[in-house]
Design a protein around this motif. Structure first.
Motif, PDB file in Angstrom:
ATOM      1  N   SER A   4       0.841  -1.199   0.000  1.00  0.00           N
ATOM      2  CA  SER A   4       0.000   0.000   0.000  1.00  0.00           C
ATOM      3  C   SER A   4       0.874   1.245   0.000  1.00  0.00           C
ATOM      4  O   SER A   4       1.995   1.234   0.523  1.00  0.00           O
ATOM      5  CB  SER A   4      -0.921  -0.002   1.229  1.00  0.00           C
ATOM      6  OG  SER A   4      -1.607   1.229   1.346  1.00  0.00           O
ATOM      7  N   LEU A   5       0.344   2.329  -0.560  1.00  0.00           N
ATOM      8  CA  LEU A   5       1.016   3.630  -0.535  1.00  0.00           C
ATOM      9  C   LEU A   5       0.556   4.489   0.633  1.00  0.00           C
ATOM     10  O   LEU A   5       1.077   5.589   0.839  1.00  0.00           O
ATOM     11  CB  LEU A   5       0.752   4.381  -1.844  1.00  0.00           C
ATOM     12  CG  LEU A   5       1.234   3.709  -3.130  1.00  0.00           C
ATOM     13  CD1 LEU A   5       0.852   4.566  -4.333  1.00  0.00           C
ATOM     14  CD2 LEU A   5       2.737   3.478  -3.102  1.00  0.00           C
ATOM     15  N   THR A   6      -0.396   3.998   1.392  1.00  0.00           N
ATOM     16  CA  THR A   6      -1.010   4.816   2.446  1.00  0.00           C
ATOM     17  C   THR A   6      -0.013   5.204   3.529  1.00  0.00           C
ATOM     18  O   THR A   6       0.054   6.364   3.942  1.00  0.00           O
ATOM     19  CB  THR A   6      -2.196   4.061   3.054  1.00  0.00           C
ATOM     20  OG1 THR A   6      -3.143   3.789   2.042  1.00  0.00           O
ATOM     21  CG2 THR A   6      -2.854   4.887   4.148  1.00  0.00           C
ATOM     22  N   LYS A   7       0.758   4.236   4.018  1.00  0.00           N
ATOM     23  CA  LYS A   7       1.646   4.504   5.156  1.00  0.00           C
ATOM     24  C   LYS A   7       2.746   5.510   4.830  1.00  0.00           C
ATOM     25  O   LYS A   7       2.977   6.440   5.611  1.00  0.00           O
ATOM     26  CB  LYS A   7       2.246   3.188   5.661  1.00  0.00           C
ATOM     27  CG  LYS A   7       1.239   2.221   6.238  1.00  0.00           C
ATOM     28  CD  LYS A   7       0.579   2.749   7.496  1.00  0.00           C
ATOM     29  CE  LYS A   7      -0.328   1.694   8.126  1.00  0.00           C
ATOM     30  NZ  LYS A   7      -1.014   2.184   9.333  1.00  0.00           N
ATOM     31  N   PRO A   8       3.460   5.378   3.703  1.00  0.00           N
ATOM     32  CA  PRO A   8       4.540   6.334   3.451  1.00  0.00           C
ATOM     33  C   PRO A   8       4.077   7.660   2.861  1.00  0.00           C
ATOM     34  O   PRO A   8       4.886   8.578   2.736  1.00  0.00           O
ATOM     35  CB  PRO A   8       5.426   5.590   2.449  1.00  0.00           C
ATOM     36  CG  PRO A   8       4.475   4.729   1.696  1.00  0.00           C
ATOM     37  CD  PRO A   8       3.451   4.294   2.704  1.00  0.00           C
ATOM     38  N   ALA A   9       2.801   7.775   2.510  1.00  0.00           N
ATOM     39  CA  ALA A   9       2.325   8.999   1.853  1.00  0.00           C
ATOM     40  C   ALA A   9       1.281   9.712   2.716  1.00  0.00           C
ATOM     41  O   ALA A   9       1.580  10.704   3.379  1.00  0.00           O
ATOM     42  CB  ALA A   9       1.765   8.685   0.468  1.00  0.00           C
ATOM     43  N   SER A  10       0.057   9.195   2.710  1.00  0.00           N
ATOM     44  CA  SER A  10      -1.034   9.868   3.415  1.00  0.00           C
ATOM     45  C   SER A  10      -2.161   8.877   3.665  1.00  0.00           C
ATOM     46  O   SER A  10      -2.400   7.988   2.830  1.00  0.00           O
ATOM     47  CB  SER A  10      -1.564  11.034   2.572  1.00  0.00           C
ATOM     48  OG  SER A  10      -2.817  11.492   3.057  1.00  0.00           O
ATOM     49  N   PRO A  11      -2.878   9.019   4.785  1.00  0.00           N
ATOM     50  CA  PRO A  11      -4.018   8.130   5.034  1.00  0.00           C
ATOM     51  C   PRO A  11      -5.065   8.167   3.933  1.00  0.00           C
ATOM     52  O   PRO A  11      -5.789   7.191   3.740  1.00  0.00           O
ATOM     53  CB  PRO A  11      -4.591   8.655   6.364  1.00  0.00           C
ATOM     54  CG  PRO A  11      -3.472   9.368   7.019  1.00  0.00           C
ATOM     55  CD  PRO A  11      -2.658   9.956   5.903  1.00  0.00           C
ATOM     56  N   SER A  12      -5.154   9.279   3.212  1.00  0.00           N
ATOM     57  CA  SER A  12      -6.189   9.406   2.180  1.00  0.00           C
ATOM     58  C   SER A  12      -5.732   8.971   0.801  1.00  0.00           C
ATOM     59  O   SER A  12      -6.522   9.012  -0.139  1.00  0.00           O
ATOM     60  CB  SER A  12      -6.698  10.855   2.120  1.00  0.00           C
ATOM     61  OG  SER A  12      -7.486  11.146   3.259  1.00  0.00           O
TER      62      SER A  12
END
Length: 466
Positions: A307-315
């Motif tokens: 997932s890209l959520t953790k290193p970028a943004s919750p949204s």
């Protein structure tokens, strides 16, 4: 009356008649209503059913339809949803406690709970630019393929390594929804699923909501124990293992090189799938990160989740599942039933984000920042609460995993911490069965500044000292 409005009209007439009657009075029979209002029996049956559903009448088979007892309700009274207990019976949903706090923290509270980066650590300018460029694409609002944009799938395949290709990739709406889909796709309700102990509490919630029974497999300092994993497969007949080989949540453990091959071999020998949750691949603290298990698996045993959520943004709800064989066809079928496809503008924004050199610079900067914050919190805890045991200083991830000393319970910390304006995650939520001791998971990424982490450790010392 004519068919298009006959049911609504008859309901309105009967409501007026019911208002003049007393509770317990009998309504005219269906035959009388048919003759009086010139409607068919189906219209009468449906009108009575609507009135019964709203509580205006009760039907007694063989006797008739009667005016229901009226329940006066003050205008400011609470709605009565007790009827839902009956309507929802038959399928239990027992969610684990989430990382979100149930109440708004007091002003000045320092968050050692949660699982996302503080806003100051998120690449908000990169995200804004990527989304703006994506929105200007002429095809930005066209329907996306069910499996995801080919460009984005190629990027995820390249990150996984090995001989993974874009056809092995399914773009998902983040990691949690993908995990829930995997549990529903692979195992039937009532089946066991093997998990590390402890493990990510969101995985336990997703497994239980799918009707699965989590079975704990112990870990040590090198990660999941292959010998006990083989025993668990043999004893339970499980066909599914969920694990986090890299920067395990909550412990931060990295599965040792020799065990990475062993657990795949054990799962394959059992005829089971292995879900590799690789959520923290981009959360390393500067050292080389082991390649994913899926990169060395050619037989479809490993199903990879990222997932890209953790290193970028919750949204930034963009992730990927890598799978081979019939299971991928099943997942695509579920996608077409569940939500058809992932929003194209968000996928296009992810492509823009991952294709710019600024993304790599962000990851390098984030690695240094996380390593610094990890060290600050670890040092502060050693100074402020020396009898708490830090089981390891992780080389990646967002959390520290601590064992509390004998005599200090998680409940005592939970009761005292909010009054000292600090939040924590309690350890027992991460165990699929009885925890062996009291633990806390403390995050170092959600606080505004590193200095806040040292202050939070001091507040915890004050809380338990008091």
């Amino acid at each position: 009356m004519y068919d298009g409005s006959s049911i609504e009209a008859l309901v309105a007439i009967l409501r007026t008649e019911i208002a003049r009657l007393s509770p317990g009075d009998r309504l005219p029979s269906s035959r009388d209503l048919i003759a009086r209002h010139g409607v068919g029996p189906v219209t009468v049956s449906r009108a009575i059913a609507l009135l019964a559903a709203e509580g205006s009448v009760v039907t007694r088979p063989g006797s008739g339809t009667y005016v229901a007892t009226r329940r006066p309700r003050p205008a400011d009274s609470e709605p009565d949803t007790s009827w839902q207990a009956v309507a929802l019976a038959g399928r239990q949903f027992l969610p684990e406690r989430s990382d979100e706090q149930s109440e708004t923290p007091a002003a000045g509270t320092i968050a050692l709970s949660g699982g996302y980066l503080h806003e100051s650590l998120q690449p908000t300018r990169l995200l804004g630019g990527a989304l703006a460029r994506a929105a200007r694409r002429p095809d930005a609002w066209r329907r996306a393929p069910a499996a995801g944009l080919s460009t984005l799938r190629t990027i995820f395949a390249r990150q996984a390594g090995g001989d993974v290709g874009q056809d092995d990739v399914l773009v998902t709406g983040g990691g949690q929804g993908a995990l829930s889909m995997l549990f529903r796709a692979i195992a039937a309700p009532g089946n066991p699923v093997l998990v590390e102990s402890p493990t990510y509490h969101g995985a336990l919630a997703a497994a239980r909501s799918a009707g699965l029974q989590p079975v704990p497999v112990p870990m040590d300092e090198h990660g999941l124990r292959p010998d006990l994993l083989a025993d668990a497969f043999a004893m339970t007949g499980a066909r599914l293992l969920y694990c986090q080989p890299t920067f395990h949540n909550p412990t931060g453990t990295v599965l040792s090189p020799e065990r990475r091959r062993q657990i795949v071999d054990v799962a394959r020998a059992a005829g089971a799938f292995l879900i590799e949750d690789d959520f923290a691949r981009h959360l390393g603290h500067g050292r080389p990160v082991p390649r994913p298990l899926v990169a060395d698996d050619r037989d479809g045993t490993v199903i990879h989740l990222t997932s890209l959520t953790k290193p970028a943004s919750p949204s930034l709800r963009i992730g990927a599942v890598i799978a081979r064989g019939p299971v991928m066809r099943r997942l695509l079928g579920m996608r077409r039933v569940d939500d058809f496809f992932i929003a194209r503008p968000l996928q296009e924004a992810a492509v823009e984000l991952l294709s710019t050199p600024s993304w790599d610079r962000h990851l390098r900067s984030l690695a240094g920042t996380l390593q610094q914050r990890c060290a600050v919190l670890a040092d502060a805890l050693a100074r402020e609460v020396p009898d708490w045991t830090l089981l390891r200083v992780p080389e990646g991830g967002l959390h520290l995993w601590l064992r509390l000393p004998p005599g200090l319970t998680e409940a005592a910390v939970a009761d005292a911490a909010p009054a000292h304006r600090v939040t924590v995650n309690l350890g027992h939520h991460y165990f699929p069965a009885e925890p062996p001791a009291a633990h806390l998971r403390l995050g170092f990424a959600a606080a505004p500044e590193p200095a806040d982490l040292a202050e939070a450790a001091a507040r915890l010392a004050g809380a338990v000292g008091g």
